[in-house]
Scaffold this active site. Structure first.
Site, PDB file in Angstrom:
ATOM      1  N   ILE A  15      70.336  41.748  61.127  1.00 36.26           N
ATOM      2  CA  ILE A  15      69.804  42.915  61.848  1.00 36.26           C
ATOM      3  C   ILE A  15      70.290  42.908  63.296  1.00 36.26           C
ATOM      4  CG2 ILE A  15      67.701  44.116  62.558  1.00 36.26           C
ATOM      5  CD1 ILE A  15      66.321  42.873  60.064  1.00 36.26           C
ATOM      6  N   ALA A  67      65.324  34.378  64.774  1.00 36.67           N
ATOM      7  CA  ALA A  67      64.169  33.738  64.144  1.00 36.67           C
ATOM      8  C   ALA A  67      64.673  32.811  63.068  1.00 36.67           C
ATOM      9  CB  ALA A  67      63.231  34.771  63.517  1.00 36.67           C
ATOM     10  N   TYR A 122      55.972  31.178  57.646  1.00 36.57           N
ATOM     11  CA  TYR A 122      56.837  32.182  58.279  1.00 36.57           C
ATOM     12  C   TYR A 122      56.004  33.353  58.786  1.00 36.57           C
ATOM     13  CZ  TYR A 122      59.983  36.209  58.597  1.00 36.57           C
ATOM     14  OH  TYR A 122      60.632  37.338  59.026  1.00 36.57           O
ATOM     15  N   ARG A 156      58.111  46.587  46.789  1.00 39.13           N
ATOM     16  CA  ARG A 156      58.639  46.394  48.134  1.00 39.13           C
ATOM     17  C   ARG A 156      59.024  47.750  48.725  1.00 39.13           C
ATOM     18  NH1 ARG A 156      56.959  42.226  47.258  1.00 39.13           N
ATOM     19  NH2 ARG A 156      57.818  40.133  47.365  1.00 39.13           N
TER      20      ARG A 156
END
Ligand code: NAD
Length: 328
Positions: free
Chosen positions: A12, A88, A154, A218
């Site tokens: 991203i 991350a 996470y 999803r």
């Protein structure tokens, strides 16, 4: 305008840096090229950003370094007007094996950036958060008032990081926004994601493998829609101190997704089912009213359109990308 994109060698962040560079901004990427997946993809991401800058007259600088390095972070933030924090330690399943690393990178790393942004008085800090902050749904679709009870280390680390960002907005008057992404996909995506695996297997005449019974749902969100949401935060003031869902309009069962991909590539294949992983969320589904209201968010891509675009890209880039999916 100078924009610091952390994690800009990743999926991203790579697209984000590329878009900023294409729009003639001065982009600095901070990324430690973590070997979570093959570095060849990160190389392509960085090259895409460099090329965009060459074509637009913007600039692009890659700094190899770690968000846990507070001194480096402070130096880079000092020159920036905006910070887009995408770095991350990603991945729900691996976080179960090594929760402490997720805390160090995702929480402490974010705090380093927030401290520097506060001290340097930057225009805005925008961070990538995740649907994983919600955990087991009490109702769907999740709106931002839904309780946050993450079911993985996470998710817990992303929630802590975004809470810090919101608190810094409140306490220090720093402009911060957290975008909660919902399973983002598209060109150069991480090779270990369901869509890249389904596409690769179907191209090789192998049935797509579904973990669980395939009724998990999803909000797969096409990368360009997520990038558009980020771009509006360069000029949209209304979102300060907020966490905002940026999902898709198309909620879909995994087995329907696999069928859609199979039908577009190799309709003769069956679907194969294997055991579900406990840390995986059963359902994620975003209410995007807040994003619509504050950002004018209006995702363009249905799952069929996004998957078709990804398949086209995959075919054009199969020589280098497919081996990475196969080994992931
Ligand atoms: P990615 O793994 O492709 O990108 C993350 C980048 O951060 C990598 O290039 C990695 O090298 C870099 N990085 C990791 N640790 C670092 C450190 N200590 N210092 C500097 N750089 C470091 O992941 P992505 O899919 O592009 O995700 C980007 C962001 O979006 C992450 O914050 C992730 O939690 C969040 N997110 C992604 C999704 C998704 O579906 N892809 C969904 C929800 C949230």
């Amino acid at each position: 305008m100078q924009i610091l994109v952390t994690g800009g060698a990743g999926f991203i962040g790579g697209h984000l840096a590329q878009r900023f560079a294409a729009d003639s901004h001065d982009v600095v990427v901070l990324d430690n090229r973590d070997p979570f997946y093959d570095l060849d993809i990160k190389h392509h991401n960085v090259e895409a950003g460099r090329e965009a800058a060459r074509n637009s007259g913007g600039s692009y600088e890659f700094v190899e370094g770690d968000v846990r390095d507070a001194e480096l972070v402070t130096d880079l933030v000092a020159d920036a007007d905006y910070v887009y924090h995408q770095a991350a330690q990603a991945g729900v399943r691996p976080s179960v094996k090594n929760p402490r690393k997720y805390d160090e990178v995702n929480v402490d790393g974010t705090l380093n950036l927030l401290d520097a942004c506060r001290d340097e008085g930057i225009e805005r800090f925008v961070m990538a958060s995740s649907s994983s902050v919600y955990g087991k749904p009490q109702y769907l679709p999740y709106d931002e008032q839904h309780p946050t009870t993450p079911v993985s280390p996470y998710g817990a680390s992303k929630l802590a990081a975004e809470r810090y960002a919101c608190a810094y907005s409140e306490v220090y008057d720093l402009s911060t926004v957290a975008l909660r992404y919902f399973t983002v996909y598209g060109p150069r995506m991480r090779p270990n994601m369901a869509i890249s695996n389904f596409v690769s297997r179907c191209h090789n005449g192998e049935p797509p493998v579904i973990y669980g019974d395939g009724t998990q749902t999803r909000d797969f969100t096409y990368i360009e829609d997520v990038i558009d949401a980020n771009m509006t935060l360069l000029h949209e003031d209304a979102a300060d101190g907020q966490a905002i869902n940026t999902g898709s309009t198309d909620n879909i069962e995994i087995k329907t997704l696999a069928t859609e991909i199979r039908d577009q590539i190799n309709p003769d294949l069956d679907l194969v089912y294997e055991e579900r992983h406990d840390a995986d969320a059963e359902h994620t589904h975003a209410a995007t009213d807040r994003a619509e209201e504050l950002l004018g968010y209006d995702p363009d891509h249905t799952i069929r359109e996004g998957v078709s675009k990804f398949i086209d890209w995959y075919r054009d880039n199969r020589d280098w990308y497919e081996p990475l999916v196969r080994q992931s």
